[in-house]
Design an enzyme around this catalytic site. Structure first.
Site, PDB file in Angstrom:
ATOM      1  N   ARG A 157       1.008  -1.163   0.058  1.00 50.82           N
ATOM      2  CA  ARG A 157      -0.026  -0.039  -0.186  1.00 50.82           C
ATOM      3  C   ARG A 157       0.959   1.309  -0.025  1.00 50.82           C
ATOM      4  O   ARG A 157       0.729   2.164  -0.571  1.00 50.82           O
ATOM      5  CB  ARG A 157      -0.902  -0.120   1.106  1.00 50.82           C
ATOM      6  CG  ARG A 157      -2.039   1.072   1.096  1.00 50.82           C
ATOM      7  CD  ARG A 157      -3.190   0.917   2.175  1.00 50.82           C
ATOM      8  NE  ARG A 157      -4.042  -0.051   1.699  1.00 50.82           N
ATOM      9  CZ  ARG A 157      -5.201   0.259   0.991  1.00 50.82           C
ATOM     10  NH1 ARG A 157      -5.485   1.528   0.858  1.00 50.82           N
ATOM     11  NH2 ARG A 157      -6.080  -0.566   0.526  1.00 50.82           N
ATOM     12  N   GLU A 188      -9.454   6.034   7.473  1.00 52.02           N
ATOM     13  CA  GLU A 188      -8.166   6.283   7.265  1.00 52.02           C
ATOM     14  C   GLU A 188      -7.904   7.660   6.401  1.00 52.02           C
ATOM     15  O   GLU A 188      -6.630   8.193   6.924  1.00 52.02           O
ATOM     16  CB  GLU A 188      -7.571   5.056   6.354  1.00 52.02           C
ATOM     17  CG  GLU A 188      -7.415   3.986   7.217  1.00 52.02           C
ATOM     18  CD  GLU A 188      -6.938   2.542   6.247  1.00 52.02           C
ATOM     19  OE1 GLU A 188      -7.885   2.311   5.583  1.00 52.02           O
ATOM     20  OE2 GLU A 188      -6.063   2.112   6.398  1.00 52.02           O
TER      21      GLU A 188
END
Lengths: 458, 760
Positions: free
Chosen positions: B311, B713
């Site tokens: 990621r 997030e």
């Protein structure tokens, strides 16, 4: 030990309690009141905040480092005791709901109790009141919105009218003297006993080091040991005076000292921690010794009926070693008031502004007459094994013109005075350089330059 | 209609009165045992002697377990089977659990642990990124590289090239509620657990593995967590498994909670990164080629490090078109705690890399960093592809950033700050705007599914259950709003129940910001089924089509039939219509080949932008955030109050990561910042003096639940603007580039200012 106190308005009497059982553990494990939370078990997060009231007023305290005997004779209010008799929410509780002040909710009871205590004491500086309550979810903005809103509302009658002591008062215990004379006698008989005042340090010995303390002497019932006397030529601060009491006592005369005490620690810690404790434990990073040394404070040590007085800086001999005899204890610290008070500036440097331990703490008391330095008392914490005067720097200043050039030269002398350590708070080089820069800051501040980052506005 | 309302958190009244029950608040039977781990005092070595006699003899101790005493598999890992519950033979980090004490109280267990005599023959430990690189200590054998275009020729033709590196520290989660589990042995060998976890299903699976039972013998329940932030995705496994094993061996209820210091020493944190970069731009400042080397300290076991590192690579572009790019990821195995999931899951670190590049390029070109950023944005008109080949669709950042810069007067303030700085020799101000484009979906495709169970009772009341867990983010309230909207009833008729592996099986972790996207859809699916059944029952009676039956305002109407919702429920029940349904959802249109680094891993992107203004004291490096303006994209908000809460909290947490939150390990691998006394998360006064948060008013371009977007997030990365604003302020001290590392503690800011001034 035997104790009596009010718990949310109801009388509780306990016999034979261990001296080091914390209020938090008792509430959660014995009493089944689980609203008060354990977040860190060392007084840094505030999830365990409870409200303690007595004749001297109401304050928030960390329940995790509060031993049961410390609430003997007092009134304890927990989050469960804030709501009204018919279950109606306390205004701070309702405000926290209305302003979305809770997310995970774990810190919330502590915040609510701190806010309710602030509402009682009339504190409207919410950053100051809530510095000891950590929240990891909200970023604090909605909590402060709730606090601002709740502060506008009156203290609910059910709290305002709650007595500050149980009907029978405090129970008498051998190890909980009520006079200095009794303490002196007890201390002589038990020189190895641990003296507990606010327990903000001793609490960690119990919770974190898993220490068995043996005999413990509690000094919190000694009214006269908490006294702060302000006379024309001196201020005498009893060893058991809280840091918050010191802050209030210095607010007018030594505003820079008082402002530093805001950052000494949270409201909860300031209400519990004592001046005597901060000195007697001999820590090189205690925040009160440097300014007291810069003010020329004297320490009064008591042994039985004998009393001796020494300059505070002489008390600190080496790391972990103080000038204290068996059977002796710190009774008071005395600030002589023969100096120009407004010359004292205290600078605290830490990673975070609030509720953090100093990397460097500098206290400067430099008198200037006719553009010339006539005296300098400069003391530091965090840059040596003990709180220590910067004697070489002082020498480099006294008698010289009060100019930028003098300051620039004097800065070199810091390396003579201090050889700081590197640890998790700061490196040696950073400590030394910023200590020297604090002299720079003092000079610039004296000449009207903007030097306080806390005062910058967007 | 309950959708889009700023309702308070469903548990708010319980939170504020202390009545919300967390695991450690659950009343336990009197014979409950309390557990604690004895820990390694070396970072790496071989256990040569383990004398636990004094531990066994300590007051209150019932039993002491070592690796040899475990009945089943000794493993707590998520997948790789490389993480024993109790160290067997070797220790791999300072703080690794070696033995387990079962005692009659929490304190007795902790006191006993301190009495162990552990002899460890120390071996040289790999503690730092450099140590690991020197020893070529990699997971998966070596680095992973993804490429697009031809970097070398493009770089050769670039007008200007900057290179450098940034060190980015890790982050402790500091959930206020520490890790905790409670196991209650059942009859027939079954085990029930109450656990503070983001991933009940993984706990179920790992406990079953440890006990040697099928999954069906283990039931895990999670009502709420006192904060998670990724720290309870896998880090609760050890406690749950320890409790289950202890319960299995003794037949008694067993509870374990870490003391805060133990929690910080034992559990994993956000990965710390070093990112080395080289970037070439053309005459206008447009990126033509970028090279990133991401060096990641993963710790001693794999845990979730591979997807975290993926990621980070997937966010190396953030919001910018980079035609030629190489991203190399070095997943380094070290003798430190095993770094784990933390809000953003590598994305924030990857994003800091490219934001640092642009900050550096702007400084070199003497351009306004915002103009440089805007010039490099992906184009909206013709979707360009990310380096991993996904077309950037629904890219609204250009207009968001323009709108924010205008409303917050970025330009005017930037000029005012320059003037202010000229007048102030000691104090300096800085300002920066950084954007966020964050990919939404688990990169491991099969995790993008969710289940739900909705029960409608004959009195019209509803319980909902889904696979997501509540950690404070307001997921349950959002999902309840979805259910209430579907049934056309008030929120008071909907009861949220604890996440329970016995109700909804095979769930994914509540992670990747996916909670409301996945579970909201699954609940809606179940609600729709029940409504459909009621409609099919009522429609023939009213002579209308089922699709014309309306559920709204607490009533059900079908032609001439008009009844209250409870009446409809009762009527349907008495006519033997099933009022319980399971719902399911699987995210469409995603695919991903992680080895090649190509595919369509994200369903969509969430966006945001923040302007942060700071002040620094160049004599000490002390610094403050003065003002923050945020514009954030949550699509069509399910609950604006909850969303704004996530944004405010996310920003402060992100800014904390990059400023005051410093993790310090010493030369022996001992974490020196293992308590809030030494590890400083933002306190109340650290929030910005002026804190403006606005939601971008728009719909998600893909059909998510009510066209909303994930919000867990992305806002954390708005905090990157604080680091860049500090860089701007430090840059005002002289001509040099600050090369500011993170966290930008007062010490780092001070040293950077000295570098810029040329005095260091």
């Amino acid at each position: 030990m035997d104790i009596a106190f009010l718990l949310n308005g109801e009388t509780v009497e306990l016999t034979g309690v261990s001296a080091t059982t914390t209020v938090l553990d008792w509430l959660r494990e014995e009493r089944g009141l689980t609203g008060t939370k354990e977040g860190c078990n060392e007084g840094d997060c505030g999830a365990c905040t409870v409200m303690v009231s007595d004749a001297s007023g109401t304050r928030p305290i960390n329940g995790c480092i509060l031993f049961l005997p410390q609430i003997n004779g007092k009134s304890l209010t927990t989050v469960e005791g804030l709501a009204g008799p018919d279950g109606e929410m306390h205004p701070v509780q309702q405000a926290m709901v209305d302003h979305h002040g809770s997310q995970c909710g774990f810190c919330t009871p502590g915040f609510v109790v701190s806010m309710a205590a602030g509402q009682i004491t009339g504190e409207t500086d919410h950053d100051r009141q809530l510095a000891g309550n950590l929240c990891r979810c909200t970023g604090y903005a909605p909590i402060v919105r709730a606090a601002v809103n709740a502060a506008r509302q009156p203290v609910p009658a059910w709290l305002r009218d709650r007595p500050a002591a149980p009907p029978m008062g405090a129970y008498v215990n051998d190890f909980q003297p009520t006079t200095i004379a009794a303490l002196a006698e007890l201390r002589r008989a038990h020189p190895d006993a641990t003296i507990v005042a606010g327990a903000t340090d001793v609490g960690l010995w119990v919770n974190k080091d898993m220490r068995d303390l043996g005999n413990v002497i509690f000094v919190n019932q000694i009214e006269e040991l908490r006294r702060i006397e302000v006379a024309p030529y001196m201020i005498r601060i009893g060893a058991a005076a809280s840091i918050e009491a010191l802050r209030l006592a210095t607010l007018r005369r030594y505003p820079s000292f008082a402002a530093m005490l805001d950052r000494f620690a949270s409201a909860q810690i300031r209400a519990a921690a004592t001046v005597g404790g901060n000195i007697a434990n001999g820590s090189p990073i205690g925040d009160t010794p440097p300014p007291l040394i810069a003010l020329g404070a004297m320490l009064q040590l008591r042994n039985g009926e004998d009393m001796r007085e020494i300059p505070l800086e002489d008390f600190f001999i080496d790391y972990g070693k103080q000038d204290i005899e068996p059977g002796e204890f710190v009774e008071a610290v005395v600030i002589p008031r023969d100096q120009e008070a407004d010359r004292l500036k205290v600078y605290k440097l830490s990673k975070r502004f609030d509720q953090d331990i100093s990397a460097v703490l500098g206290a400067f008391n430099i008198e200037v007459r006719d553009e010339k330095v006539i005296s300098a008392r400069i003391a530091f914490g965090g840059v040596a094994a003990t709180p220590k005067r910067a004697t070489a720097v002082e020498r480099a200043l006294v008698g010289r013109p009060w100019t930028e050039a003098t300051v620039r030269t004097a800065k070199w002398s810091f390396a003579e005075d201090f050889r700081p350590l590197t640890d998790m708070r700061a490196s040696s080089a950073y400590r030394l350089e910023t200590a020297a820069n604090m002299l720079d800051r003092y000079w610039r501040e004296d000449h009207g330059q903007a030097v306080d980052v806390r005062e910058v506005t967007p | 209609m309950s959708m889009g309302k700023p309702l308070p958190h469903d548990s708010a009244p319980l939170h504020v009165t202390g009545a919300a029950r967390y695991i450690d608040d659950i009343p336990v039977p009197a014979d409950c045992l309390h557990l604690a781990f004895g820990l390694s005092h070396e970072a790496r070595g071989v256990i040569t002697a383990l004398n636990l006699e004094a531990v066994r003899a300590a007051p209150g101790v019932v039993r002491v377990l070592t690796a040899a005493d475990l009945p089943g598999v000794n493993d707590i890992s998520t997948a790789a089977h490389d993480e024993p519950l109790l160290a067997a033979g070797e220790v791999h980090y300072h703080g690794q659990p070696i033995f387990l004490v079962l005692a009659t109280s929490h304190r007795a267990a902790r006191e006993a642990c301190a009495k162990a005599e552990i002899t460890i023959e120390a071996k040289p430990a790999l503690l730092t990124i450099d140590d690991a690189l020197g020893a070529r200590s990699y997971f998966e054998g070596g680095p992973l590289t993804w490429r697009r275009g031809e970097v070398a020729p493009a770089m050769a033709k670039a007008e200007t090239i900057v290179d450098g590196r940034i060190e980015i520290g890790g982050q402790e989660h500091f959930y206020l509620e520490g890790q905790v589990s409670l196991a209650l042995p059942q009859d027939n060998g079954d085990m029930a657990l109450y656990t503070s976890t983001q991933h009940p299903t993984e706990i179920q699976h790992k406990v079953a593995e440890a006990l040697g039972t099928p999954f069906h013998a283990v039931r895990v329940e999670t009502r709420r967590m006192g904060g998670g932030f990724g720290g309870k995705e896998s880090q609760g496994n050890a406690l749950a498994i320890a409790c289950a094993i202890a319960g299995h061996l003794t037949g008694k209820p067993c509870k374990m909670r870490y003391d805060r210091d133990d929690d910080m020493i034992i559990t994993g944190k956000r990965h710390d990164f070093r990112i080395a970069y080289k970037a070439g731009v053309d005459a206008k400042g447009k990126l033509v080629a970028v090279e990133f080397d991401q060096y990641v300290r993963c710790g001693w076991s794999q845990d979730l490090s591979l997807p975290v590192c993926d990621r980070a690579m997937l966010h190396a572009d953030n919001a910018y078109w980079i035609p030629n790019i190489r991203i190399t990821s070095h997943r380094l195995k070290t003798n430190t705690c095993s770094a784990t999931a933390f809000r953003g899951f590598g994305g924030p670190q990857g994003m800091v890399g490219i934001e640092r590049v642009l900050d550096h390029v702007a400084h070199r070109l003497k351009m306004d960093p915002l103009e440089l950023r805007q010039a490099n944005f992906y184009k909206k008109s013709k979707p360009q592809e990310t380096p991993y080949g996904q077309p950037v669709k629904g890219f609204i950042l250009p207009e968001m950033v323009k709108s924010l810069a205008e409303s917050a007067d970025y330009k005017g303030r930037r000029e005012a700050i320059a003037r202010w700085n000229e007048k102030n020799p000691v104090l300096k101000k800085g300002i920066a705007l950084t954007p966020v484009k964050f990919g939404i979906s688990f990169t491991l495709t099969h995790l993008n599914q969710a289940g739900a169970l909705v029960n409608l009772y004959a009195d019209g009341s509803v319980t909902i259950n889904h696979g997501g867990t509540e950690m404070g983010q307001g997921l349950n309230q959002k999902v309840a709003q979805v259910a209430a909207a579907g049934f056309g009833i008030g929120m008071e008729q909907v009861r949220i129940t604890a996440t329970d592996t016995g109700k909804v099986p095979n769930t994914s972790a509540t992670a990747a910001s996916s909670g409301s996207d996945l579970n909201g859809m699954a609940v809606k699916n179940a609600v729709d089924q029940i409504c459909d059944r009621i409609a099919r029952f009522l429609a023939p009676k009213a002579g209308v089509k089922a699709r014309d039956v309306v559920f709204a305002n607490g009533r059900v109407t079908a032609g001439d039939i008009d009844m209250t919702f409870p009446e409809a429920a009762k009527d349907a029940h008495e006519n033997r219509i099933s009022l319980s349904a399971t719902g399911f959802y699987a995210t469409p249109d995603i695919s991903w080949d992680r080895t090649a680094g190509k595919g369509h891993p994200f369903y969509y992107f969430a966006h945001g932008a923040a302007i942060t203004e700071v002040a620094v004291d160049t004599l000490t490096g002390e610094n403050r955030i003065l003002r923050v303006d945020i514009l954030h994209d949550v699509g069509q908000s399910l609950n604006p109050a909850v969303d704004v809460g996530q944004i405010e909290g996310g920003f402060v947490q992100g800014a904390g990561w990059l400023t005051t939150e410093e993790l310090v390990w010493d030369e022996k691998g001992v974490l020196r910042t293992h308590a809030p006394s030494t590890y400083k998360i933002p306190a109340c006064s650290d929030r910005p003096d002026v804190f403006n948060v606005a939601l971008w008013n728009g719909e998600n371009h893909v059909p998510t639940i009510y066209r909303s977007k994930a919000v867990g997030e992305p806002p954390l990365m708005l905090g990157i603007s604080a680091l860049m604003a500090l860089s701007d302020a430090v840059g005002a001290c002289g001509d040099g580039y600050p090369h500011l590392n993170a966290p930008a503690t007062p010490e780092r800011v001070y040293m950077a200012a000295k570098r810029v001034q040329g005095t260091r």
